[in-house]
Design a protein around this motif. Structure first.
Motif, PDB file in Angstrom:
ATOM      1  N   ASN A  90       0.796  -1.224   0.000  1.00 46.48           N
ATOM      2  CA  ASN A  90       0.000   0.000   0.000  1.00 46.48           C
ATOM      3  C   ASN A  90       0.827   1.271   0.000  1.00 46.48           C
ATOM      4  O   ASN A  90       0.269   2.368  -0.076  1.00 46.48           O
ATOM      5  N   PHE A 117      -2.687  -7.612   2.515  1.00 47.76           N
ATOM      6  CA  PHE A 117      -2.294  -6.207   2.561  1.00 47.76           C
ATOM      7  C   PHE A 117      -1.070  -6.017   3.453  1.00 47.76           C
ATOM      8  O   PHE A 117      -1.022  -6.530   4.576  1.00 47.76           O
ATOM      9  N   ASN A 151      -5.264   2.184   5.197  1.00 49.38           N
ATOM     10  CA  ASN A 151      -6.529   2.152   5.931  1.00 49.38           C
ATOM     11  C   ASN A 151      -7.736   2.289   5.002  1.00 49.38           C
ATOM     12  O   ASN A 151      -8.762   1.630   5.201  1.00 49.38           O
ATOM     13  N   ILE A 154      -8.272  -1.052   3.226  1.00 47.34           N
ATOM     14  CA  ILE A 154      -8.879  -2.047   4.115  1.00 47.34           C
ATOM     15  C   ILE A 154     -10.385  -1.837   4.179  1.00 47.34           C
ATOM     16  O   ILE A 154     -11.171  -2.778   4.058  1.00 47.34           O
ATOM     17  N   ILE A 169      -4.044  -9.309   6.650  1.00 45.04           N
ATOM     18  CA  ILE A 169      -3.531  -7.954   6.834  1.00 45.04           C
ATOM     19  C   ILE A 169      -2.291  -8.013   7.715  1.00 45.04           C
ATOM     20  O   ILE A 169      -2.360  -8.443   8.869  1.00 45.04           O
ATOM     21  N   THR A 176      -4.462   1.042  12.423  1.00 48.76           N
ATOM     22  CA  THR A 176      -4.960   0.097  11.423  1.00 48.76           C
ATOM     23  C   THR A 176      -5.840  -0.971  12.063  1.00 48.76           C
ATOM     24  O   THR A 176      -6.860  -1.370  11.502  1.00 48.76           O
ATOM     25  N   ILE A 180      -9.728  -1.894  11.143  1.00 44.97           N
ATOM     26  CA  ILE A 180     -10.246  -3.243  10.889  1.00 44.97           C
ATOM     27  C   ILE A 180     -11.493  -3.496  11.732  1.00 44.97           C
ATOM     28  O   ILE A 180     -12.533  -3.954  11.224  1.00 44.97           O
ATOM     29  N   ILE A 194     -10.990 -12.874   8.026  1.00 47.30           N
ATOM     30  CA  ILE A 194      -9.892 -11.915   8.089  1.00 47.30           C
ATOM     31  C   ILE A 194      -8.828 -12.421   9.063  1.00 47.30           C
ATOM     32  O   ILE A 194      -9.136 -12.812  10.184  1.00 47.30           O
TER      33      ILE A 194
END
Length: 266
Positions: A90, A117, A151, A154, A169, A176, A180, A194
């Motif tokens: 990212n 990510f 962010n 996500i 992630i 962050t 989430i 996740i």
């Protein structure tokens, strides 16, 4: 297989393929076939055990080839379950385009969404190469821009997810983690899909918080030669500026907990 088909297309004067393959030899195509077959063996084993596999990200001069290879196996194996999960860095300025491309692609072919990510790990090298070659800097200008990118992506990805999708992630960042939790609170049914990945010994307070809410956590321990590990940890430090701050915070929590136990304050 690949050599014969590519040779035929080049002979038919496919202009795009001629441009892509310029400079490549028949031996290069044979090596590509070997790589494909070896990776296919690995993926078949993973799928046989009903696990998924993560394809890590590298420097931009390698990433397009890696994305192309990963995409081929995603089309082959990800029809019903997100077995293969490619990585998005990212800190790259084009990551906004990339995530939307991945979502649109999966929706078009009705495949499960599947990604990993991370912030990114080759900031110094990428900027050095870009400067030497007179190319635009591919990295976001500031740490804050990278955090905003991470962010927002996500939030975007989770909003598009369904219970058949999968997301990993990699983060030690408290902000962050809060992103989430907030995003999943609006779609609690995808929480089991996740996973958060972290280095062993870092952000354990975040680990405990996320684990208490039912999230899967991977804590991993890098190993290898010192000449490889030191640069690896330096890249992690660049990638996660809040890591040192979080270590201080964790030490404070540990001291507080030790004092509570020693004084029997339950």
């Amino acid at each position: 297989r690949c050599v014969q088909e590519t040779d035929n297309d080049i002979k038919n004067n496919d202009p795009l393929l001629r441009r892509i393959t310029s400079g490549l030899t028949q031996e290069d195509f044979l090596e590509f076939n070997k790589l494909y077959d070896r990776l296919d063996i690995i993926f078949q084993k993973v799928i046989a055990y009903k696990q998924y596999i993560l394809v890590d990200a590298e420097q931009t001069y390698l990433q397009v080839a890696m994305d192309t290879m990963a995409e081929q196996f995603q089309f082959k194996y990800n029809k019903e379950y997100p077995y293969l999960r490619n990585t998005l860095q990212n800190y790259l300025k084009y990551s906004d385009f990339r995530i939307r491309y991945e979502v649109d692609k999966c929706q078009l072919f009705n495949y499960p969404l599947s990604m990993k990510f991370v912030r990114g790990a080759y900031m110094v090298e990428e900027r050095t190469i870009a400067k030497e070659k007179g190319l635009p800097d591919p990295i976001h200008d500031t740490y804050e821009d990278t955090a905003k990118s991470m962010n927002s992506h996500i939030k975007y990805f989770i909003d598009k997810m369904t219970p058949r999708d999968g997301l990993v992630i990699g983060t030690h960042n408290k902000e962050t983690a809060e992103v989430i939790l907030e995003a999943v609170s609006k779609k609690p049914e995808i929480a089991p899909k996740i996973t958060v990945a972290q280095l062993m010994g870092l952000a354990d307070n975040l680990t405990a918080e996320l684990r208490s809410k039912g999230y899967k956590i991977y804590k991993f321990v890098p190993f290898g030669k010192t000449s490889i590990l030191i640069p690896y940890y330096c890249r992690r430090a660049q990638e996660q500026r809040q890591t040192l701050k979080s270590v201080k915070g964790q030490m404070k929590l540990i001291r507080r907990e030790m004092f509570r136990r020693v004084t029997f304050r339950y």
